[in-house]
Motif scaffolding. Structure first.
Motif, PDB file in Angstrom:
ATOM      1  N   GLN A 119      53.623   5.480  26.838  1.00  0.00           N
ATOM      2  CA  GLN A 119      53.112   7.007  27.028  1.00  0.00           C
ATOM      3  C   GLN A 119      53.907   7.637  28.123  1.00  0.00           C
ATOM      4  O   GLN A 119      54.029   8.828  27.746  1.00  0.00           O
ATOM      5  N   SER A 120      55.033   7.068  28.938  1.00  0.00           N
ATOM      6  CA  SER A 120      55.916   7.971  29.754  1.00  0.00           C
ATOM      7  C   SER A 120      57.098   8.260  28.921  1.00  0.00           C
ATOM      8  O   SER A 120      57.514   9.269  28.703  1.00  0.00           O
TER       9      SER A 120
ATOM     10  N   PRO B  10      48.620   9.128  35.948  1.00  0.00           N
ATOM     11  CA  PRO B  10      48.005   8.889  37.035  1.00  0.00           C
ATOM     12  C   PRO B  10      47.527   7.246  37.146  1.00  0.00           C
ATOM     13  O   PRO B  10      47.372   6.587  36.379  1.00  0.00           O
ATOM     14  N   VAL B  11      47.453   6.666  38.365  1.00  0.00           N
ATOM     15  CA  VAL B  11      47.138   5.160  38.587  1.00  0.00           C
ATOM     16  C   VAL B  11      45.751   5.065  38.043  1.00  0.00           C
ATOM     17  O   VAL B  11      44.945   5.791  38.002  1.00  0.00           O
ATOM     18  N   GLN B  12      45.528   3.877  37.482  1.00  0.00           N
ATOM     19  CA  GLN B  12      44.375   3.381  36.970  1.00  0.00           C
ATOM     20  C   GLN B  12      43.933   2.119  37.486  1.00  0.00           C
ATOM     21  O   GLN B  12      44.726   1.424  38.181  1.00  0.00           O
ATOM     22  N   ASN B  13      42.722   1.602  37.223  1.00  0.00           N
ATOM     23  CA  ASN B  13      42.098   0.433  38.018  1.00  0.00           C
ATOM     24  C   ASN B  13      41.626  -0.493  36.710  1.00  0.00           C
ATOM     25  O   ASN B  13      40.934   0.049  35.986  1.00  0.00           O
TER      26      ASN B  13
ATOM     27  N   SER C  46      56.843  15.152  23.972  1.00  0.00           N
ATOM     28  CA  SER C  46      55.443  15.265  23.761  1.00  0.00           C
ATOM     29  C   SER C  46      54.596  15.620  25.148  1.00  0.00           C
ATOM     30  O   SER C  46      55.062  15.192  26.368  1.00  0.00           O
ATOM     31  N   THR C  47      53.448  15.928  25.047  1.00  0.00           N
ATOM     32  CA  THR C  47      52.637  16.150  26.187  1.00  0.00           C
ATOM     33  C   THR C  47      52.369  14.725  26.756  1.00  0.00           C
ATOM     34  O   THR C  47      51.793  13.835  25.963  1.00  0.00           O
ATOM     35  N   LEU C  48      52.076  14.727  28.032  1.00  0.00           N
ATOM     36  CA  LEU C  48      51.680  13.300  28.686  1.00  0.00           C
ATOM     37  C   LEU C  48      50.344  13.244  28.387  1.00  0.00           C
ATOM     38  O   LEU C  48      49.425  13.994  28.925  1.00  0.00           O
TER      39      LEU C  48
END
Length: 338
Positions: A159-160, A139-142, A167-169
């Protein structure tokens, strides 16, 4: 000067102004509706974004002037947006910042020019491709009042790709890169390519966000033993895809989300739609993550994840026209390999 630099003096001056908006969870759609109605005024803006400067104070008068200038600027920006899917510009969480303040807070990135891409062109690409459809984009972060876009984009790509490989995201630690990448300057700036080179040379394993949480300020590097679990970078590539954006599409499909440097000056006012104007090429100042593209409509565009929260843009995303390296989107693009 390197990456998304936020000067200490600027942080001190504007922390009270920026920090409240960084905590907003309002969706960009809700924000657009509230901010850009015909009856919207400065008092409504202050209430919505919890601005605490006192009425008739020097700060109030200055911010009100910037707000009025912003509204005038929107008329010019929107005069280029006649097509149905063109970018729209209007009032958002940055509308009481001057353009100079916005640049100093968010747009102080720079990078060495990447070599031109000379690899094989990918054939048979799908007309539309979005890594979010495969549930491998976090998800988008800030980033908040910290010049950390360079770290967010690099960690987002890693991570993507880790999830693409089976692997699990999971969210990896941006703070670890912020604190430990000695070639960069933490919240005071950084370069995506220097961060990637540091990760490659040291083979540092990025730990989970839950183990090393984001603080929106530079801290002392927390080292982990080699036996500690994490994700390490094996290699990366960086290229200039100017004039070769179809090849960039192929790289995205083959390698995963891409780290890109852009000119984001006009993004201070962006609400949604496809950006086609108001951006320079070869004048990068901000780092983002390219997660997909769509060529099925009249205006082909890149799908780009930003790090200014979900109340900005299109739920935290921006669409940029494919072709002519609009906003410099194709000028310095990196792919990661784990």
């Amino acid at each position: 000067m390197k990456g998304c630099l936020v000067f200490l003096g600027v942080i001190i001056t504007f922390c009270a102004l920026v920090s409240p908006l960084c905590c907003q969870n309002m969706s960009s759609g809700q924000t657009r509706t509230k901010l850009n109605g015909s009856a919207f005024d400065f008092d409504s803006f202050r209430e919505l974004f919890h601005r605490r400067y006192d009425v008739n104070s020097e700060e109030f008068n200055r911010r009100h002037l910037y707000f009025q200038d912003t509204m005038k600027r929107h008329k010019y920006l929107n005069s280029f947006s006649a097509a149905p899917h063109s970018a729209k510009y209007g009032i958002n969480q940055f509308s009481d910042l001057s353009q100079k303040e916005f640049r100093e807070l968010y747009l102080r990135a720079s990078t060495a020019r990447a070599p031109s891409f000379s690899g094989l062109k990918t054939e048979g690409l799908p007309a539309r491709f979005d890594w979010r459809d495969k549930a491998v984009v976090s998800p988008v972060q800030n980033q908040q009042a910290c010049g950390s876009c360079w770290a967010f984009s690099v960690v987002g790509a890693m991570q993507s790709v880790h999830a693409i490989e089976g692997s699990t995201l999971e969210r990896l630690s941006v703070q670890q890169v912020l604190d430990c990448s000695y070639k960069n300057e933490g919240c005071n700036g950084g370069s995506t390519l220097q961060a990637l080179d540091w990760l490659k040379q040291t083979r540092v394993k990025l730990v989970l966000e839950s183990e090393y949480s984001y603080k929106a300020k530079t801290g002392i590097c927390h080292y982990f033993s080699q036996s500690h679990g994490g994700v390490a970078l094996k290699n990366f590539t960086a290229h200039d895809f100017g004039g070769q954006e179809k090849a960039m599409m192929g790289q995205l499909v083959e390698c995963g989300p891409l780290v890109a440097l852009v000119d984001a000056v006009s993004w201070q006012d962006y609400l949604g739609g496809i950006i086609q104007h108001h951006c320079s090429s070869h004048w990068s100042n901000h780092a983002v993550l390219v997660v997909g593209y769509d060529t099925t409509g009249d205006i082909p565009y890149w799908i780009v994840q930003n790090s200014w929260g979900t109340s900005w843009g299109n739920e935290g995303y921006v669409y940029i026209k494919i072709g002519d390296s609009v906003c410099g989107i194709a000028d310095s693009v990196a792919a990661v390999f784990l």
